[in-house]
Write an enzyme that holds these catalytic residues in place. Structure first.
Site, PDB file in Angstrom:
ATOM      1  N   ASP A  62       0.818  -1.210   0.000  1.00 23.67           N
ATOM      2  CA  ASP A  62       0.000   0.000   0.000  1.00 23.67           C
ATOM      3  C   ASP A  62       0.857   1.268   0.000  1.00 23.67           C
ATOM      4  O   ASP A  62       0.457   2.276  -0.586  1.00 23.67           O
ATOM      5  CB  ASP A  62      -0.912  -0.032   1.241  1.00 23.67           C
ATOM      6  CG  ASP A  62      -2.003   1.033   1.214  1.00 23.67           C
ATOM      7  OD1 ASP A  62      -2.483   1.350   0.105  1.00 23.67           O
ATOM      8  OD2 ASP A  62      -2.376   1.533   2.289  1.00 23.67           O
ATOM      9  N   HIS A  73       4.524   5.526  -2.391  1.00 26.47           N
ATOM     10  CA  HIS A  73       4.730   6.773  -1.647  1.00 26.47           C
ATOM     11  C   HIS A  73       6.119   6.860  -0.993  1.00 26.47           C
ATOM     12  O   HIS A  73       6.825   7.854  -1.130  1.00 26.47           O
ATOM     13  CB  HIS A  73       3.672   6.928  -0.557  1.00 26.47           C
ATOM     14  CG  HIS A  73       2.261   6.814  -1.060  1.00 26.47           C
ATOM     15  ND1 HIS A  73       1.868   7.291  -2.287  1.00 26.47           N
ATOM     16  CD2 HIS A  73       1.146   6.277  -0.502  1.00 26.47           C
ATOM     17  CE1 HIS A  73       0.576   7.061  -2.449  1.00 26.47           C
ATOM     18  NE2 HIS A  73       0.115   6.446  -1.394  1.00 26.47           N
TER      19      HIS A  73
END
Ligand code: BG6
Length: 500
Positions: A243, A248
């Protein structure tokens, strides 16, 4: 490239949104378009064409959006002049985007539109990305002729491992040129993430020390206070590693570790970021096991409520092995970073929301301050890039304590954006959509970087797939004890999550 210093309105275009009745559109895209209109980033020649399965005509979508804005704390936006103007340029096609008919209709609408330019935004489940792109291409909707642009915008996840990411890229690039594909990582829309490059390359005193001669180690943290909540179905199939890390956290890492680009144009910047991701050390299984830990939160109090354990979250398997916390120790095998560990961690239901990069410099070698390395009043310098919340920069340095004896004291130079600038009231997507419309890919991820990121995490994915249970950690804590051991083995400690 357009002039980044002057914010002229984006060129005329139609923004075609697949999934126009979904949450992303109403919660993020529309408020972003309203903000952009207010800020003069959009003129009155932007048209929105929504596509979704729900029956209805143009008024249906406009009313839906209007009601949502009014009922969800966005009354100001809903009543703004910008929205009143924008909503007259919203139209809607109801239909199934897995069928050909709808693409003929899109084509017809685009032919009637004042401008033939179009950006296709896929606000739909990732499993449809490849199919929609192929169908757009089959219907000639990605043809760029006579100065017309056609672009597609998609948001992570780009695959769930290396093989699926490669397959997705191959499908996309079979139908579109890389220059037409805008892969969004919403972290790159954050002002403070973009500021990492400026902090480094506009400041000699920082960049001069930015290498393994002076940097002891780097910590990159994306701690979340929120728990998995209603996202159990998605999260249980995903986990903290997938995730957050290859996307990120790796974007932050790439900005911290990249070489200065020859210019700030998209290809120069993306080349340098790509090189960093390709230089991430690929671990063997044994190395992966030594350099990764993971955890899942247990039941406990959080935010005044009794949070159920992750495994008791709705839509999560009671015997789930999915992690809600992961910490990794990585190396970027380049000349600049040889031997400098990069510690990454992210998790949910932690002590606070805290996304930050902490650069810890080496200890002064000097003997004037007796036993310098072990003196708590002479800690190593630190530079903290606080991404969110309380965006800012802090620098930990040592000064002389006033008095007759030579005594040092650690202090912090502290800059907070909010003290100097107004950076509120933004969705974080303004710069992303603006660059999409202008055709600048600097803030978007290129196929090779996506694959390089997955290649570096693949050994951890393989390791975690063996069924071992993640270690427990209490909600509101700083993560599992094994994370402290991971960094503690190197004689280091994690930077505290949240304010003191
Ligand atoms: C998303 C993840 O990509 O990023 C979420 O899927 C996570 O699980 C979110 O909460 C974090 O983004 P931000 O902007 O809130 O830090």
């Amino acid at each position: 490239m357009h002039d980044r210093l002057h914010r002229s309105p984006a060129p005329p275009l139609t923004l075609v949104i697949f999934g126009a009745t979904g949450d992303l559109t109403r919660r993020l895209l529309m408020p972003t378009l309203i903000n952009m209109t207010k800020a003069g980033m959009l003129g009155d020649d932007l048209h929105v064409l929504g596509v979704s399965i729900e029956p209805g005509g143009d008024e249906f979508l406009v009313e839906r959006l209007d009601t949502f804005l009014a009922a969800n704390g966005m009354e100001q936006a809903q009543q703004s002049d910008a929205w009143q103007r924008l909503k007259t340029r919203i139209s809607y096609i109801s239909g199934d985007f897995t069928q050909g008919a709808i693409y003929q209709e899109i084509s017809r609408r685009l032919q009637q539109a004042p401008s033939a330019n179009a950006a296709f935004y896929f606000a739909v489940q990732p499993r449809f990305f490849g199919d929609i792109t192929s169908r757009l291409a089959e219907h000639g909707l990605l043809d760029e002729t006579a100065g017309v642009f056609r672009r597609i915008a998609i948001e992570k996840p780009f695959g769930h491992d290396l093989a699926s990411a490669q397959m997705l890229n191959a499908t996309l690039l079979h139908s579109a040129e890389e220059s037409q594909v805008y892969r969004i990582d919403h972290f790159l829309g954050k002002e403070t993430v973009q500021n990492i490059m400026t902090t480094r390359f506009a400041n000699m005193m920082i960049e001069a020390l930015w290498n393994n001669n002076y940097v002891d180690h780097v910590q990159i943290t994306a701690a979340e206070f929120v728990d998995v909540g209603t996202r159990g179905k998605f999260y249980d199939a995903t986990g903290a590693l997938r995730d957050m890390v290859p996307n990120h956290l790796f974007q932050l890492l790439a900005m911290v570790a990249m070489e200065p680009p020859n210019s700030f144009d998209a290809e120069s910047v993306r080349n340098e970021k790509g090189k960093v991701l390709k230089a991430l050390r690929h671990y063997s299984r044994d190395e992966a096991a030594k350099n990764a830990v993971r955890g899942a939160y247990t039941a406990g109090p959080l935010d005044g409520k009794d949070l159920p354990a992750y495994t008791e979250t709705p839509d999560v398997a009671p015997d789930s092995n999915t992690e809600t916390y992961v910490a990794l120790k990585l190396f970027v095998d380049t000349w600049r970073w040889a031997g400098v560990p990069f510690y990454l961690r992210t998790g949910k239901a932690l002590r606070a929301r805290d996304t930050e990069v902490v650069i810890t410099f080496r200890q002064v070698p000097f003997a004037q301050f007796p036993r310098a390395p072990s003196r708590p009043d002479l800690p190593p310098n630190k530079l903290i890039i606080q991404v969110q919340p309380n965006e800012g920069l802090q620098m930990g340095i040592s000064i002389k304590s006033p008095g007759l004896v030579l005594k040092t004291a650690p202090i912090e130079l502290d800059f907070r954006y909010a003290d100097h600038f107004d950076i509120g009231h933004q969705t974080g997507y303004e710069s992303l959509l603006y660059e999409l419309f202008l055709g600048d890919q600097t803030l978007f991820q290129r196929a090779d970087s996506i694959e390089a990121g997955w290649a570096a995490v693949q050994p951890f994915l393989d390791l975690f797939a063996d069924g071992a249970k993640p270690d427990p950690y209490a909600p509101g804590s700083m993560g599992p004890a094994c994370a402290d051991e991971l960094i503690g083995r190197d004689g280091r400690v994690w930077h505290k999550i949240g304010d003191d």
